[in-house]
Design an enzyme around this catalytic site. Structure first.
Site, PDB file in Angstrom:
ATOM      1  N   ASP A 153     -28.676   7.020  40.873  1.00 18.05           N
ATOM      2  CA  ASP A 153     -28.871   5.629  41.221  1.00 18.05           C
ATOM      3  C   ASP A 153     -29.770   5.510  42.454  1.00 18.05           C
ATOM      4  OD1 ASP A 153     -28.653   2.970  41.834  1.00 18.05           O
ATOM      5  OD2 ASP A 153     -26.467   2.929  41.870  1.00 18.05           O
ATOM      6  N   ASP A 353     -35.645  -0.241  40.553  1.00 19.26           N
ATOM      7  CA  ASP A 353     -34.267   0.239  40.538  1.00 19.26           C
ATOM      8  C   ASP A 353     -34.011   1.049  39.271  1.00 19.26           C
ATOM      9  OD1 ASP A 353     -31.581   0.464  41.333  1.00 19.26           O
ATOM     10  OD2 ASP A 353     -31.012  -1.243  40.108  1.00 19.26           O
TER      11      ASP A 353
END
Ligand SMILES: *[C@@H]1O[C@H](CO)[C@@H](O)[C@H](O)[C@H]1NC(C)=O
Ligand SMILES: *[C@@H]1O[C@H](CO)[C@@H](O)[C@H](O)[C@H]1NC(C)=O
Ligand SMILES: *[C@@H]1O[C@H](CO)[C@@H](O)[C@H](O)[C@H]1NC(C)=O
Ligand SMILES: *[C@@H]1O[C@H](CO)[C@@H](O)[C@H](O)[C@H]1NC(C)=O
Length: 475
Positions: A153, A353
C-alpha cells in the site's frame, strides 16, 4: 501479451478486418494513424473477463534480484482466497469509497492523521477495511524465515503483521502467524529510542520498556501491538537486517486472510525510508491486466523491466505529505483533448495510490470524460449503473469491442495511454463499466487509482522526486 490479445488501430469499427487482425497477431505491434497517434483499441471481450486459471508472469522483472511477485488477492493466482464465493463487486466499490474518504480526510499532521481518521463517517456495515489495497506480495521475516503474504500500500506508512501471542483479537490468516519467540533475530524497540519517537502520534506508550504502536484505518479496522525489529527478506538474497515493523497483538477489520500490510508511503517509518541506503528510495511495481496474471514489486533501480519510462514530477500535496502527489494536466479521449480548464485539476491536486481501485476526478473533468466516452461508445448497448460507476455497457453479445484510447497528461509532458484493461471495471460481460468516478467537488483531492495503472511499470523515484510510467511492464 500471451493469453490476451489486443491490437490497436486507427479508425472506427468498420475498418476492422481480418487483415488488420492478422497484422496485430503476427507483429504484436500497433498500427498508427495518419497523425501517428493511436486513437482506439480493439480488444476481445474475453480478454477483459477474468480467467479461471493463473498464468504467472515470465517478464524480465521476475529475474531481478530485489523483485517480488505481485498477485491480486482475489484471483486464481492467489493461494489466500480459494474462496467459493465470487468477488462481490459492490463490496469492492463500497470499500473503495471508504478508502477514498479516509485518504481525503488525512490531516497535515501525519503523526495525527491515522488517528484523526477514526472520526470519518463510513458506509454502515460495509465491513471493509480501508487502508488496504487489492494486491499482495510474499516476504520472509525472522530467523528461520517465515513466509508472510502482505497487502502492499503506497498510502500507508507502517508495515505490520499479526504476532503470536495475540493480546485481545486477531483475525484468521492463511499462513501461520509470526511468532517472535521462534525468531533468533527478533528484538523489541525501546521506548526511549529515536525509532520509537518517529512513530509520532502512532505511538501508544510503552509495554514495560518496549515501544507500542496503534494504527486506525478509519472504520473499525486497526492494528496495535509492539514496535519491533527483525530480519526482512525481500528475496532470499535481499536481506534487510533490523527492519522496523509492527508486531500486531490486537488486529481487527477485514484484512482478508493476509498476514498484514507493507507500508510504502512517503514517511520516516515506511519500508521506502528504512531501505534508503540500500535502494535509494526507489521502487517500482507493475499491476497485472487481470487477476489471472501476476505482476511485480521491485526495490531499487536494478536494471528495469521496461526500456522506456517517462517521468513526471512528484509533488507534495499540502496537508497530505505521506501520499505521492502528481499533477494531472489534461485528459484526451480518442486522441481529442477534452476542454477542461487546468484550474479544475489544480484546485484539489491529486495523488497516485496503489490501493484505490477507481480513479477519482474533479466532477467537471469526470463529466467531460463521460460525455466523450459515451459518444465514442454510442454503438454499444448500455447497462445499469454499478454503485459509483454510471457508465456501463453490455458486451455479452460482442466478441470484440473497439474503445477510444484514454490518455492522461501529467506535468513534464508525460502522456499515458491507458491499457484497455485500465479503462474498465468488469462486473460481468453484461456489465462492464467505465472505471472512473467524480469527487463531490473540484476542490477535493483527486486519486489516480490502481485500475488505470494496470500493465504499466510505475516507478517511484522518491529521492529524485519523480514518478515514471513505462508501458508493457507486465501482461
Ligand atoms: C454484495 O454486497 C452488497 C453490499 O454489501 C450486498 O448488498 C449484496 O447483497 C451482495 N451481493 C451478493 C450477491 O452477495
Ligand atoms: C501533531 O500531532 C502530535 C501528536 O498527536 C501533536 O503532539 C502535535 O501537537 C501535532 N502538531 C500539530 C501542528 O498539530
Ligand atoms: C518484548 O517486549 C514484550 C513487552 O514488554 C515482552 O513481553 C517480551 O518478552 C519482549 N521480548 C524480548 C525478546 O525482549
Ligand atoms: C494488551 O492489552 C492491554 C489492555 O487490554 C493493554 O493495556 C496492553 O498494553 C496490551 N499489550 C500489548 C502488548 O499490546
Amino acid at each position: 501479451m500471451e493469453g490476451s490479445f489486443f491490437c490497436v488501430f486507427n479508425g472506427a469499427r468498420l475498418f476492422l478486418s481480418l487483415h488488420i487482425l492478422m497484422i496485430c497477431f503476427t507483429h504484436k505491434s500497433y498500427p498508427y494513424g495518419v497523425e501517428g497517434k493511436i486513437t482506439s483499441h480493439t480488444t476481445s471481450v474475453s480478454s477483459l473477463l477474468p480467467s479461471p486459471s493463473c498464468s504467472p508472469s515470465t517478464s524480465k522483472a521476475s529475474i531481478r534480484k530485489s523483485t517480488l511477485e505481485v498477485i491480486h488477492k482475489h484471483g486464481p493466482c492467489s493461494t489466500l482466497f480459494q474462496d467459493p464465493n465470487p468477488l462481490n463487486h459492490t463490496k469492492v466499490l463500497l470499500r473503495d469509497e471508504s478508502r477514498v474518504k479516509w485518504i481525503q480526510s488525512q490531516s497535515s499532521n501525519s503523526s495525527d492523521g491515522l488517528k484523526a481518521s477514526a472520526a470519518v463517517s463510513l458506509p454502515a456495515k460495509s465491513g471493509m477495511t480501508i487502508g488496504i489495497g487489492n494486491y499482495v506480495v510474499t516476504i520472509g521475516l525472522g530467523t528461520p524465515k517465515k513466509d508472510l503474504t502482505l497487502e502492499f500500500d503506497t498510502g500507508s506508512p507502517l508495515t505490520w503483521t499479526q504476532c503470536e501471542p495475540c493480546n485481545r483479537s486477531c483475525y484468521t490468516q492463511s499462513e501461520p502467524m509470526f511468532n517472535p519467540s521462534q525468531s533468533s533475530s527478533y528484538s523489541n524497540i525501546s521506548c526511549t529510542s529515536t525509532s520509537c519517537s518517529q512513530l509520532g502520534g502512532r505511538g501508544s506508550g510503552c509495554s514495560g520498556s518496549t515501544c507500542q504502536y496503534s494504527i486506525r484505518y478509519g472504520d473499525q479496522s486497526s492494528s496495535m501491538g509492539l514496535f519491533v525489529t527483525d530480519k526482512l527478506m525481500i528475496t532470499p538474497t535481499e536481506v534487510i537486517d533490523k527492519f522496523e515493523f509492527g508486531c500486531g497483538k490486537n488486529n481487527q477489520g477485514l484484512f482478508g486472510r493476509t498476514a498484514g500490510l507493507i507500508g510504502l508511503s512517503n514517511d520516516k517509518i515506511s519500508i521506502v525510508e528504512q531501505t534508503a541506503a540500500k535502494y535509494g528510495k526507489y521502487f517500482s511495481y507493475c499491476l497485472p491486466s487481470s487477476p489471472s496474471y501476476t505482476g511485480h514489486l521491485t526495490f531499487g533501480k536494478d536494471g528495469g523491466a521496461v526500456s522506456s519510462v517517462s517521468f513526471t514530477p512528484l509533488s507534495t500535496v499540502p496537508r497530505r505529505s505521506q501520499f505521492y502527489g502528481i499533477s494531472i494536466l489534461g485528459i484526451a479521449v480518442g486522441g481529442n483533448r477534452l476542454s477542461i480548464p487546468s484550474t479544475v485539476f489544480s484546485s484539489g491536486g491529486a495523488i497516485i495510490d496503489s490501493g484505490t481501485v477507481i480513479t477519482r476526478l474533479p466532477p467537471t473533468a469526470y463529466s467531460a470524460l463521460r460525455t466523450a466516452f459515451r459518444n465514442a461508445m454510442a454503438s454499444y448497448t448500455m447497462a445499469p449503473a454499478l454503485n459509483i460507476l454510471d457508465t456501463c455497457y453490455d458486451f455479452s453479445k460482442e466478441s470484440t469491442i473497439t474503445v477510444p484510447v484514454i490518455t492522461f497528461s501529467f506535468a513534464g509532458r508525460v502522456d499515458v495511454d491507458l491499457d484497455p484493461n485500465g479503462i474498465f471495471f468488469v462486473a460481468k460481460a453484461s456489465q462492464v463499466c467505465l472505471a472512473f468516478a467524480p469527487n463531490r467537488a473540484d476542490s477535493n483531492l483527486g486519486i489516480y487509482g490502481n485500475t488505470q495503472q494496470k500493465t504499466f511499470e510505475v516507478v517511484y523515484d522518491v529521492a529524485g522526486r519523480k514518478l515514471g510510467f513505462g508501458s508493457n511492464g507486465c501482461s
